[in-house]
Design a protein around this motif. Sequence first.
Motif, PDB file in Angstrom:
ATOM      1  N   TYR A 121      12.535  -2.092  -1.672  1.00  0.00           N
ATOM      2  CA  TYR A 121      13.458  -1.010  -2.019  1.00  0.00           C
ATOM      3  C   TYR A 121      12.731   0.232  -2.552  1.00  0.00           C
ATOM      4  O   TYR A 121      13.296   1.320  -2.539  1.00  0.00           O
ATOM      5  CB  TYR A 121      14.463  -1.498  -3.059  1.00  0.00           C
ATOM      6  N   LEU A 122      11.529   0.043  -3.028  1.00  0.00           N
ATOM      7  CA  LEU A 122      10.769   1.165  -3.581  1.00  0.00           C
ATOM      8  C   LEU A 122       9.453   1.283  -2.823  1.00  0.00           C
ATOM      9  O   LEU A 122       8.599   0.388  -2.927  1.00  0.00           O
ATOM     10  CB  LEU A 122      10.513   0.945  -5.085  1.00  0.00           C
ATOM     11  N   ARG A 123       9.307   2.354  -2.072  1.00  0.00           N
ATOM     12  CA  ARG A 123       8.104   2.512  -1.243  1.00  0.00           C
ATOM     13  C   ARG A 123       7.427   3.871  -1.419  1.00  0.00           C
ATOM     14  O   ARG A 123       6.397   4.120  -0.826  1.00  0.00           O
ATOM     15  CB  ARG A 123       8.469   2.333   0.234  1.00  0.00           C
ATOM     16  N   THR A 181       0.846  -1.189   0.000  1.00  0.00           N
ATOM     17  CA  THR A 181       0.000   0.000   0.000  1.00  0.00           C
ATOM     18  C   THR A 181       0.885   1.243   0.000  1.00  0.00           C
ATOM     19  O   THR A 181       1.831   1.346   0.788  1.00  0.00           O
ATOM     20  CB  THR A 181      -0.920   0.027   1.241  1.00  0.00           C
ATOM     21  N   PHE A 182       0.597   2.159  -0.908  1.00  0.00           N
ATOM     22  CA  PHE A 182       1.380   3.390  -1.018  1.00  0.00           C
ATOM     23  C   PHE A 182       0.572   4.578  -0.486  1.00  0.00           C
ATOM     24  O   PHE A 182      -0.649   4.649  -0.647  1.00  0.00           O
ATOM     25  CB  PHE A 182       1.763   3.646  -2.479  1.00  0.00           C
ATOM     26  N   VAL A 183       1.274   5.509   0.128  1.00  0.00           N
ATOM     27  CA  VAL A 183       0.648   6.725   0.644  1.00  0.00           C
ATOM     28  C   VAL A 183       0.841   7.840  -0.378  1.00  0.00           C
ATOM     29  O   VAL A 183       1.978   8.253  -0.643  1.00  0.00           O
ATOM     30  CB  VAL A 183       1.260   7.134   1.999  1.00  0.00           C
ATOM     31  N   PHE A 184      -0.256   8.308  -0.936  1.00  0.00           N
ATOM     32  CA  PHE A 184      -0.190   9.426  -1.878  1.00  0.00           C
ATOM     33  C   PHE A 184      -0.021  10.751  -1.148  1.00  0.00           C
ATOM     34  O   PHE A 184       0.656  11.661  -1.621  1.00  0.00           O
ATOM     35  CB  PHE A 184      -1.480   9.480  -2.720  1.00  0.00           C
ATOM     36  N   ALA A 194      -3.398   3.989  -1.909  1.00  0.00           N
ATOM     37  CA  ALA A 194      -3.731   3.198  -3.103  1.00  0.00           C
ATOM     38  C   ALA A 194      -2.742   2.035  -3.211  1.00  0.00           C
ATOM     39  O   ALA A 194      -1.663   2.059  -2.612  1.00  0.00           O
ATOM     40  CB  ALA A 194      -3.684   4.050  -4.361  1.00  0.00           C
ATOM     41  N   GLU A 195      -3.141   1.009  -3.976  1.00  0.00           N
ATOM     42  CA  GLU A 195      -2.255  -0.131  -4.220  1.00  0.00           C
ATOM     43  C   GLU A 195      -1.859  -0.156  -5.707  1.00  0.00           C
ATOM     44  O   GLU A 195      -2.691   0.132  -6.576  1.00  0.00           O
ATOM     45  CB  GLU A 195      -2.939  -1.456  -3.865  1.00  0.00           C
ATOM     46  N   PRO A 196      -0.604  -0.522  -6.011  1.00  0.00           N
ATOM     47  CA  PRO A 196      -0.151  -0.543  -7.408  1.00  0.00           C
ATOM     48  C   PRO A 196      -0.439  -1.885  -8.081  1.00  0.00           C
ATOM     49  O   PRO A 196      -0.375  -2.940  -7.452  1.00  0.00           O
ATOM     50  CB  PRO A 196       1.363  -0.321  -7.273  1.00  0.00           C
ATOM     51  N   GLU A 197      -0.729  -1.805  -9.350  1.00  0.00           N
ATOM     52  CA  GLU A 197      -0.826  -3.010 -10.191  1.00  0.00           C
ATOM     53  C   GLU A 197       0.094  -2.778 -11.386  1.00  0.00           C
ATOM     54  O   GLU A 197      -0.188  -1.953 -12.242  1.00  0.00           O
ATOM     55  CB  GLU A 197      -2.261  -3.238 -10.652  1.00  0.00           C
ATOM     56  N   ASN A 204      -7.915   0.801  -5.798  1.00  0.00           N
ATOM     57  CA  ASN A 204      -8.466   1.064  -4.459  1.00  0.00           C
ATOM     58  C   ASN A 204      -7.993   2.396  -3.876  1.00  0.00           C
ATOM     59  O   ASN A 204      -7.548   2.457  -2.723  1.00  0.00           O
ATOM     60  CB  ASN A 204      -8.111  -0.093  -3.518  1.00  0.00           C
ATOM     61  N   LEU A 205      -8.085   3.450  -4.661  1.00  0.00           N
ATOM     62  CA  LEU A 205      -7.755   4.781  -4.138  1.00  0.00           C
ATOM     63  C   LEU A 205      -8.770   5.147  -3.061  1.00  0.00           C
ATOM     64  O   LEU A 205      -9.981   5.077  -3.281  1.00  0.00           O
ATOM     65  CB  LEU A 205      -7.789   5.817  -5.267  1.00  0.00           C
ATOM     66  N   ARG A 206      -8.273   5.574  -1.899  1.00  0.00           N
ATOM     67  CA  ARG A 206      -9.187   5.845  -0.777  1.00  0.00           C
ATOM     68  C   ARG A 206      -8.505   6.743   0.251  1.00  0.00           C
ATOM     69  O   ARG A 206      -7.279   6.884   0.262  1.00  0.00           O
ATOM     70  CB  ARG A 206      -9.578   4.520  -0.099  1.00  0.00           C
TER      71      ARG A 206
END
Length: 321
Positions: free
Chosen positions: A82-84, A3-6, A60-63, A50-52
């Motif tokens: 390594y990439l967050r 899960t990434f924080v925008f 959001a989660e990446p695909e 799943n942008l929320r």
Amino acid sequence: MATFVFNDETKKNSHGFYLLNAGGKFERFNENPVMLNNHDLAQLTGRWLNLRVEGSQLLAEPEFDDGDPEAIKLKGKVDRGYLRGASPGIVILAAEYRENPVTKDTDIYVTEWELFEGSTVSVPSNAGAITLKVYDSNRCIVNDSNVKCHVEDIIKLSISSTTNLIDKKMNEIQLTAEALVALGITKSADEAAISAAIVRLKAKVDTAETNLEKLEKKAREEHETRVTEMVNLAIKEGRITADKKDAFVKLGIADFETTKTTIEAIPVKQSLAANVKPIQGQGIPKDRENWTLLQWMKNDMPGLRQLQVDTPDLYEQIKKK
């Protein structure tokens, strides 16, 4: 899935402003939630799911695109930890200066914005998310060194637009016929005439309120005087005792008619002298023969005065006791 924080709206980003999640517009982004690499429009690496908004964060989660070798490399870096970092690319629509509730400083808050794209990045701009790219209205990236000026220009435009809107609304105000009569002006009156009429009307209202307060005060004082006189008379007539005065005055002020009816229902105290008068030449009645002067004064002062007038000799005898 990572899960990434925008965005974290409690954190000031590297451009020096706060981005409020509630002001985000995501409709067009959700139709095509593109994922870029470092905001490079030529490097489409996948899409966001799943942008929320959760609490203060936009998530959001990446695909990743499994058919793109570069995307597969990025996915591997994400899987291996390594990439967050993620970075939203936004178009700022409105901003303003506000007092920071925590620091009490005056800071810039972006209150309305549109999410244009989301990118994976390696360098965050604050502890919450993450770097951020700003696009202008033509969807061209604003140089980082110009972002602050870009936002300040938007604030100026927002203030100007608000002022013009207020002026326009003021100019569009139409007074009704009743309002014109109340103000004593005609439909053709200009702003100065309307303002002067409002001031005059306010002065009349203030005078009327002052006069009303004086009348109400006078009415209260007259009412209290009337109640006090009624209670004093009741005490004089022996209907109530003096120690009950304050209670009856309070009741009378609250409800005069009920208090008046109550007092009138209490019989007047009769003087003993009115019922038992000494007979001339026959001395003092037997039930009072042993009364001293103090007893007469205590039990029947009116009767004692009457004796002084009708039978002065008996009165002198009582004085000697």
